[in-house]
Scaffold this motif. Structure first.
Motif, short mmCIF file in Angstrom:
data_model
loop_
_atom_site.label_atom_id
_atom_site.label_comp_id
_atom_site.label_asym_id
_atom_site.label_seq_id
_atom_site.Cartn_x
_atom_site.Cartn_y
_atom_site.Cartn_z
N ASN A 1 -1.30 5.82 4.32
CA ASN A 1 -2.14 6.60 3.40
C ASN A 1 -3.43 7.09 4.05
OD1 ASN A 1 -3.10 3.89 3.56
ND2 ASN A 1 -4.17 4.08 1.61
N ILE B 1 0.84 -1.19 0.00
CA ILE B 1 0.00 0.00 0.00
C ILE B 1 0.88 1.24 0.00
CG2 ILE B 1 -1.85 1.24 1.17
CD1 ILE B 1 -2.62 -1.57 0.13
N ARG B 2 0.73 2.06 -1.01
CA ARG B 2 1.54 3.28 -1.14
C ARG B 2 0.86 4.48 -0.49
NH1 ARG B 2 6.47 1.40 -1.98
NH2 ARG B 2 6.56 -0.09 -3.71
N LYS C 1 -8.58 1.83 -3.75
CA LYS C 1 -7.45 1.07 -4.25
C LYS C 1 -6.90 0.13 -3.18
CE LYS C 1 -3.42 1.58 -7.22
NZ LYS C 1 -2.59 2.54 -8.01
N THR C 2 -6.86 0.60 -1.94
CA THR C 2 -6.40 -0.23 -0.82
C THR C 2 -7.30 -1.45 -0.65
OG1 THR C 2 -5.54 1.74 0.32
CG2 THR C 2 -5.90 -0.24 1.66
N PHE D 1 -2.31 5.85 -2.16
CA PHE D 1 -3.44 4.95 -2.45
C PHE D 1 -4.72 5.47 -1.79
CE2 PHE D 1 -1.70 0.47 -3.61
CZ PHE D 1 -0.89 1.03 -4.58
N THR D 2 -5.80 5.52 -2.56
CA THR D 2 -7.11 5.79 -1.99
C THR D 2 -7.58 4.56 -1.24
OG1 THR D 2 -8.22 4.92 -3.96
CG2 THR D 2 -7.73 7.31 -3.92
#
Length: 232
Positions: A135, A57-58, A65-66, A61-62
């Motif tokens: 995030n 997870i970056r 997206k997660t 990331f929303t």
């Protein structure tokens, strides 16, 4: 005499007290993914451990997206271990169905949380304390919750996780208050309530559907709620 609040995020503001494992399992059931509850639970644990160990997870990331990554890891585990014999088309269809189902639920729940937080924000300073992937600020913006907290303490950023009570002490410090002037609101008894008490804070336990049948001493928290609006 409460002068400020600390909120947990996952399981509190996004699922109304329901454990995330249960949220996912019920979506699997609604979307008729052909696996047993135990098979799902094994896949859920695998995915959570993978996300905890690897920086998948970056920070940008929303939540959408997660959540997509989380479900994909679970479903890949089910396929790799022979629990689910899905072809590419079925895998894609079920992944999308579970993702859309859950994301809509979270949107509805965070909308209700936003209404409650707006009223509390008018009276109290608030800080968010969360075990998250780095995030959380992107996620808060995604659901319109970013304007309510004067600071955010995120495990991936500060380097220690709940149930370490230091994370709540750091939240108290961000509020600029004494621990006894702060109330912590969270869904997890051992990750939120117990360490918050150890840090000297008052506590409100937001109870919903748990991951296990374990029972806890309900006299420990100052208050127990089943809907966030009960804070008002």
């Amino acid at each position: 005499m409460i002068k400020g609040y600390i909120f947990d995020y996952g399981g509190t503001l996004d699922t109304a007290g329901c454990h995330w494992g249960q949220m996912l399992w019920h979506a699997y059931q609604r979307q008729q993914v052909p696996v047993t509850e135990q098979q799902f639970r094994d896949a859920y644990v695998y995915a959570e451990r993978t996300l905890g160990k690897e920086p998948i997870i970056r920070p940008d990331f929303t939540f959408y997206k997660t959540l997509s990554v989380k479900i994909r890891l679970e479903m890949e585990s089910l396929c790799f271990t022979g629990k689910w014999d899905a072809d590419e088309a079925e895998f894609k269809a079920k992944h999308e169905a579970v993702l859309e189902d859950l994301y809509q639920q979270v949107k509805d729940i965070t909308s209700h949380s936003r209404e409650v937080l707006a009223q509390l924000h008018a009276k109290y300073p608030m800080v968010l304390v969360s075990n998250f992937y780095g995030n959380i600020n992107v996620v808060l913006r995604e659901f319109g919750l970013d304007g309510f907290f004067q600071d955010v303490v995120e495990s991936a950023v500060v380097g220690f996780r709940k149930p370490d009570s230091r994370i709540f002490s750091l939240g108290v410090e961000k509020l600029g208050l004494k621990p006894e002037e702060v109330c912590v609101v969270g869904d997890s008894f051992y990750k939120d309530i117990e360490p918050a008490i150890k840090a000297g804070c008052h506590t409100v336990w937001f109870t919903g559907e748990g991951w296990t049948d374990k029972t806890y001493d309900e006299s420990v928290p100052d208050k127990i709620i089943t809907d966030l609006s009960q804070l008002l």
